[in-house]
Write a protein that holds these residues in place. Structure first.
Motif, PDB file in Angstrom:
ATOM      1  N   THR A   1      15.688  10.569   9.897  1.00  0.00           N
ATOM      2  CA  THR A   1      15.470  11.816   9.206  1.00  0.00           C
ATOM      3  C   THR A   1      15.724  11.450   7.991  1.00  0.00           C
ATOM      4  OG1 THR A   1      17.602  12.599   9.718  1.00  0.00           O
ATOM      5  CG2 THR A   1      16.071  13.043  11.354  1.00  0.00           C
ATOM      6  N   ILE A   2      14.929  12.262   7.203  1.00  0.00           N
ATOM      7  CA  ILE A   2      15.053  12.429   5.732  1.00  0.00           C
ATOM      8  C   ILE A   2      15.883  13.569   5.339  1.00  0.00           C
ATOM      9  CG2 ILE A   2      13.698  12.218   3.409  1.00  0.00           C
ATOM     10  CD1 ILE A   2      13.097   9.690   5.364  1.00  0.00           C
ATOM     11  N   THR A   3      17.241  13.357   4.634  1.00  0.00           N
ATOM     12  CA  THR A   3      18.134  14.688   3.946  1.00  0.00           C
ATOM     13  C   THR A   3      18.383  14.422   2.567  1.00  0.00           C
ATOM     14  OG1 THR A   3      19.794  13.207   4.970  1.00  0.00           O
ATOM     15  CG2 THR A   3      18.671  14.862   6.419  1.00  0.00           C
ATOM     16  N   GLY A   4      17.735  13.370   1.827  1.00  0.00           N
ATOM     17  CA  GLY A   4      18.068  13.267   0.582  1.00  0.00           C
ATOM     18  C   GLY A   4      17.212  12.397  -0.116  1.00  0.00           C
ATOM     19  N   GLU A   5      17.400  11.755  -1.375  1.00  0.00           N
ATOM     20  CA  GLU A   5      16.505  10.760  -1.740  1.00  0.00           C
ATOM     21  C   GLU A   5      16.681   9.439  -0.933  1.00  0.00           C
ATOM     22  OE1 GLU A   5      16.200   7.755  -5.775  1.00  0.00           O
ATOM     23  OE2 GLU A   5      17.792   9.558  -5.865  1.00  0.00           O
ATOM     24  N   THR A   6      15.486   9.026  -0.705  1.00  0.00           N
ATOM     25  CA  THR A   6      15.230   7.743   0.144  1.00  0.00           C
ATOM     26  C   THR A   6      14.401   6.735  -0.321  1.00  0.00           C
ATOM     27  OG1 THR A   6      15.663   9.286   2.175  1.00  0.00           O
ATOM     28  CG2 THR A   6      14.695   7.096   2.595  1.00  0.00           C
ATOM     29  N   ASP A   7      14.907   5.598  -0.450  1.00  0.00           N
ATOM     30  CA  ASP A   7      14.032   4.590  -1.086  1.00  0.00           C
ATOM     31  C   ASP A   7      14.699   3.155  -0.369  1.00  0.00           C
ATOM     32  OD1 ASP A   7      12.472   2.785  -2.302  1.00  0.00           O
ATOM     33  OD2 ASP A   7      13.370   3.422  -4.473  1.00  0.00           O
ATOM     34  N   ARG A   8      13.974   3.077   0.682  1.00  0.00           N
ATOM     35  CA  ARG A   8      14.448   1.665   1.663  1.00  0.00           C
ATOM     36  C   ARG A   8      13.158   0.681   1.833  1.00  0.00           C
ATOM     37  NH1 ARG A   8      17.898   5.114   6.392  1.00  0.00           N
ATOM     38  NH2 ARG A   8      19.272   6.157   4.849  1.00  0.00           N
TER      39      ARG A   8
ATOM     40  N   MET B   1       0.734  -1.188  -0.011  1.00  0.00           N
ATOM     41  CA  MET B   1      -0.098   0.058   0.018  1.00  0.00           C
ATOM     42  C   MET B   1       0.900   1.050  -0.123  1.00  0.00           C
ATOM     43  SD  MET B   1      -2.542  -1.684   2.659  1.00  0.00           S
ATOM     44  CE  MET B   1      -3.555  -3.212   2.233  1.00  0.00           C
ATOM     45  N   HIS B   2       1.002   1.895  -1.116  1.00  0.00           N
ATOM     46  CA  HIS B   2       1.838   2.832  -1.385  1.00  0.00           C
ATOM     47  C   HIS B   2       1.573   4.281  -0.839  1.00  0.00           C
ATOM     48  CE1 HIS B   2       5.103   5.263  -3.601  1.00  0.00           C
ATOM     49  NE2 HIS B   2       5.169   4.175  -4.381  1.00  0.00           N
ATOM     50  N   THR B   3       1.391   4.358   0.520  1.00  0.00           N
ATOM     51  CA  THR B   3       0.615   5.583   1.041  1.00  0.00           C
ATOM     52  C   THR B   3       1.737   6.755   1.216  1.00  0.00           C
ATOM     53  OG1 THR B   3      -0.224   4.026   2.581  1.00  0.00           O
ATOM     54  CG2 THR B   3      -0.510   6.255   3.165  1.00  0.00           C
ATOM     55  N   TYR B   4       1.308   7.810   0.623  1.00  0.00           N
ATOM     56  CA  TYR B   4       1.846   9.037   0.603  1.00  0.00           C
ATOM     57  C   TYR B   4       1.450   9.954   1.722  1.00  0.00           C
ATOM     58  CZ  TYR B   4       3.477   8.550  -4.273  1.00  0.00           C
ATOM     59  OH  TYR B   4       4.069   8.198  -5.470  1.00  0.00           O
ATOM     60  N   LEU B   5       1.932  10.080   2.862  1.00  0.00           N
ATOM     61  CA  LEU B   5       1.451  11.149   3.775  1.00  0.00           C
ATOM     62  C   LEU B   5       1.794  12.317   3.696  1.00  0.00           C
ATOM     63  CD1 LEU B   5       2.566   8.637   6.836  1.00  0.00           C
ATOM     64  CD2 LEU B   5       0.111   8.760   5.618  1.00  0.00           C
ATOM     65  N   ARG B   6       1.046  13.369   4.116  1.00  0.00           N
ATOM     66  CA  ARG B   6       1.547  14.921   3.866  1.00  0.00           C
ATOM     67  C   ARG B   6       1.935  15.437   5.127  1.00  0.00           C
ATOM     68  NH1 ARG B   6      -0.477  19.099   1.041  1.00  0.00           N
ATOM     69  NH2 ARG B   6      -1.878  17.833  -0.242  1.00  0.00           N
ATOM     70  N   VAL B   7       2.964  16.264   4.966  1.00  0.00           N
ATOM     71  CA  VAL B   7       3.663  16.861   6.328  1.00  0.00           C
ATOM     72  C   VAL B   7       3.901  18.130   5.821  1.00  0.00           C
ATOM     73  CG1 VAL B   7       4.802  14.483   6.816  1.00  0.00           C
ATOM     74  CG2 VAL B   7       5.958  16.075   5.074  1.00  0.00           C
ATOM     75  N   GLY B   8       4.173  18.732   6.876  1.00  0.00           N
ATOM     76  CA  GLY B   8       4.307  20.506   6.691  1.00  0.00           C
ATOM     77  C   GLY B   8       5.691  20.586   6.290  1.00  0.00           C
ATOM     78  N   ASP B   9       6.564  19.817   6.688  1.00  0.00           N
ATOM     79  CA  ASP B   9       7.951  20.199   6.320  1.00  0.00           C
ATOM     80  C   ASP B   9       8.758  19.026   6.554  1.00  0.00           C
ATOM     81  OD1 ASP B   9      10.616  21.165   5.693  1.00  0.00           O
ATOM     82  OD2 ASP B   9      10.443  22.631   7.056  1.00  0.00           O
ATOM     83  N   ILE B  10       9.235  18.389   5.377  1.00  0.00           N
ATOM     84  CA  ILE B  10      10.186  17.227   5.590  1.00  0.00           C
ATOM     85  C   ILE B  10      11.477  17.363   6.529  1.00  0.00           C
ATOM     86  CG2 ILE B  10      11.390  17.559   3.585  1.00  0.00           C
ATOM     87  CD1 ILE B  10      10.020  14.192   4.801  1.00  0.00           C
ATOM     88  N   ALA B  11      11.889  18.582   6.583  1.00  0.00           N
ATOM     89  CA  ALA B  11      12.981  18.811   7.323  1.00  0.00           C
ATOM     90  C   ALA B  11      12.582  18.740   8.918  1.00  0.00           C
ATOM     91  CB  ALA B  11      13.697  20.207   6.962  1.00  0.00           C
ATOM     92  N   ALA B  12      11.555  18.934   9.198  1.00  0.00           N
ATOM     93  CA  ALA B  12      11.002  18.740  10.611  1.00  0.00           C
ATOM     94  C   ALA B  12      10.499  17.521  11.013  1.00  0.00           C
ATOM     95  CB  ALA B  12       9.913  19.694  10.742  1.00  0.00           C
ATOM     96  N   VAL B  13      10.764  16.475  10.125  1.00  0.00           N
ATOM     97  CA  VAL B  13      10.123  15.102  10.260  1.00  0.00           C
ATOM     98  C   VAL B  13      11.123  14.166  10.791  1.00  0.00           C
ATOM     99  CG1 VAL B  13       9.298  13.312   9.069  1.00  0.00           C
ATOM    100  CG2 VAL B  13       8.215  15.512   8.656  1.00  0.00           C
ATOM    101  N   GLU B  14      10.804  13.418  11.733  1.00  0.00           N
ATOM    102  CA  GLU B  14      11.635  12.088  12.248  1.00  0.00           C
ATOM    103  C   GLU B  14      10.586  10.981  12.052  1.00  0.00           C
ATOM    104  OE1 GLU B  14      14.374  14.420  15.617  1.00  0.00           O
ATOM    105  OE2 GLU B  14      12.425  13.352  16.209  1.00  0.00           O
ATOM    106  N   ILE B  15      11.113   9.733  11.835  1.00  0.00           N
ATOM    107  CA  ILE B  15      10.442   8.693  11.596  1.00  0.00           C
ATOM    108  C   ILE B  15      10.763   7.568  12.647  1.00  0.00           C
ATOM    109  CG2 ILE B  15       9.754   6.621  10.365  1.00  0.00           C
ATOM    110  CD1 ILE B  15      10.154   8.553   7.812  1.00  0.00           C
TER     111      ILE B  15
END
Length: 321
Positions: free
Chosen positions: A227-234, A187-201
């Motif tokens: 954290t996401i700081t560049g292209e990420t595909d894991r 399930m290829h879920t695209y979650l909406r965030v305000g600013d990826i620079a402020a996101v932690e997983i």
């Protein structure tokens, strides 16, 4: 020259209706989309093409999924954003004897599903509405390229359940053939965030993963949180049964918690600037700053489904209360 009519524009979900007494389900004028709404304002919109969840709105009117402004919503191709359904292959598998000729992510997201019906719970403690969709090897809406490339008899039931605090998507894959087949589901879920620079997983510490940006090397997650700081595909394989959430935290506050049932993998994806710029249906170009894909699936290997048997999996995305 033949001029094709332009598809109807994708409109915003209607404003919450405070006076509604029970959940409602409505169809678009062209019967291409179905919308379910709770009397408290929460709503979900599903495109029959791909059974793709396009929009999920919370009770405060906020959109919780990211949908590209250039997404095709006319049934001409897979949708960029929302929650596309991946089946029977994740990515491509050129060396697999059954799935080797299939296009990327298979054909479920490019077929027109049938709406099977709704069920509702109207109790104040458990207000919810469930939409069921079906796709089979005999369906008129099946992508015409599917049968020659994957000639198995199958039946899919996909359910989308909206409650006040969560969205659940679940799938049942039944083998109606006389021989076993292998499949993958995601399930290829695209979650909406305000600013990826402020996101932690959180929830992935210590998990093994395949880093598709780094030559598909197998690694162990040592960052806590991620954290996401560049292209990420894991492609992660977290420990446990999926009941421990993978959470998206923004500016120190949890915005989404994702739990899984019988889906052993979690893909984390963000294209970042360069890759986003190369996608014709990715808009705005800086939209990668406002999304992160957390994708539950069974894609680390293959699910072998025997004749008459079924594979089931589900995700639940919960909002903070």
């Amino acid at each position: 020259m033949v001029h094709k009519p332009k598809p109807a524009p994708l409109t915003a979900l209607a404003a919450p209706r405070n006076q509604a007494a029970q959940p409602s389900v409505t169809f678009s004028a062209d019967n291409a989309r179905v919308t379910a709404e709770l009397p408290t304002g929460e709503a979900v919109e599903v495109l029959l093409h791909g059974a793709t969840v396009l929009r999920w709105r919370d009770g405060a009117g906020r959109e919780r999924l990211w949908l590209s402004e250039a997404a095709a919503v006319d049934g001409s191709r897979a949708v960029r954003g929302g929650v596309p359904v991946v089946f029977p292959v994740f990515g491509t598998a050129p060396d697999h004897p059954q799935a080797g000729r299939l296009p990327q992510h298979g054909f479920a997201r490019t077929s027109r599903w049938e709406f099977l019906g709704k069920s509702t719970s109207e109790s104040a403690a458990d207000l919810s509405v469930k939409l069921d969709f079906g796709l089979s090897s005999a369906a008129e809406g099946l992508d015409p390229t599917a049968a020659p490339l994957w000639p198995f008899r199958f039946n899919l039931i996909y359910s989308v359940t909206l409650s006040r605090e969560s969205l659940t998507t679940s799938i049942v894959v039944t083998n109606d053939d006389d021989k076993a087949f292998d499949c993958q589901v995601l399930m290829h879920t695209y979650l909406r965030v305000g600013d990826i620079a402020a996101v932690e997983i959180t929830g992935l510490d210590g998990a093994s993963y395949v880093d598709k940006v780094d030559g598909a090397k197998t690694k162990t997650e040592s960052s806590a949180p991620l954290t996401i700081t560049g292209e990420t595909d894991r492609v992660y394989t977290p420990a446990g049964d999926g009941s421990s959430p993978v959470s998206v935290v923004e500016n120190g506050k949890t915005t989404f918690s994702v739990t899984r049932e019988n889906l052993g993998n979690v893909v984390v994806w963000n294209p970042w600037a360069e890759k986003a710029a190369g996608m014709a249906d990715f808009a705005p170009r800086d939209g990668f700053k406002n999304m992160v894909c957390i994708e539950p699936g069974a894609v680390g290997g293959w699910q072998s489904v025997e004749p008459g048997d079924a594979f089931e999996g589900a995700q639940t995305i919960t909002l903070p209360q």
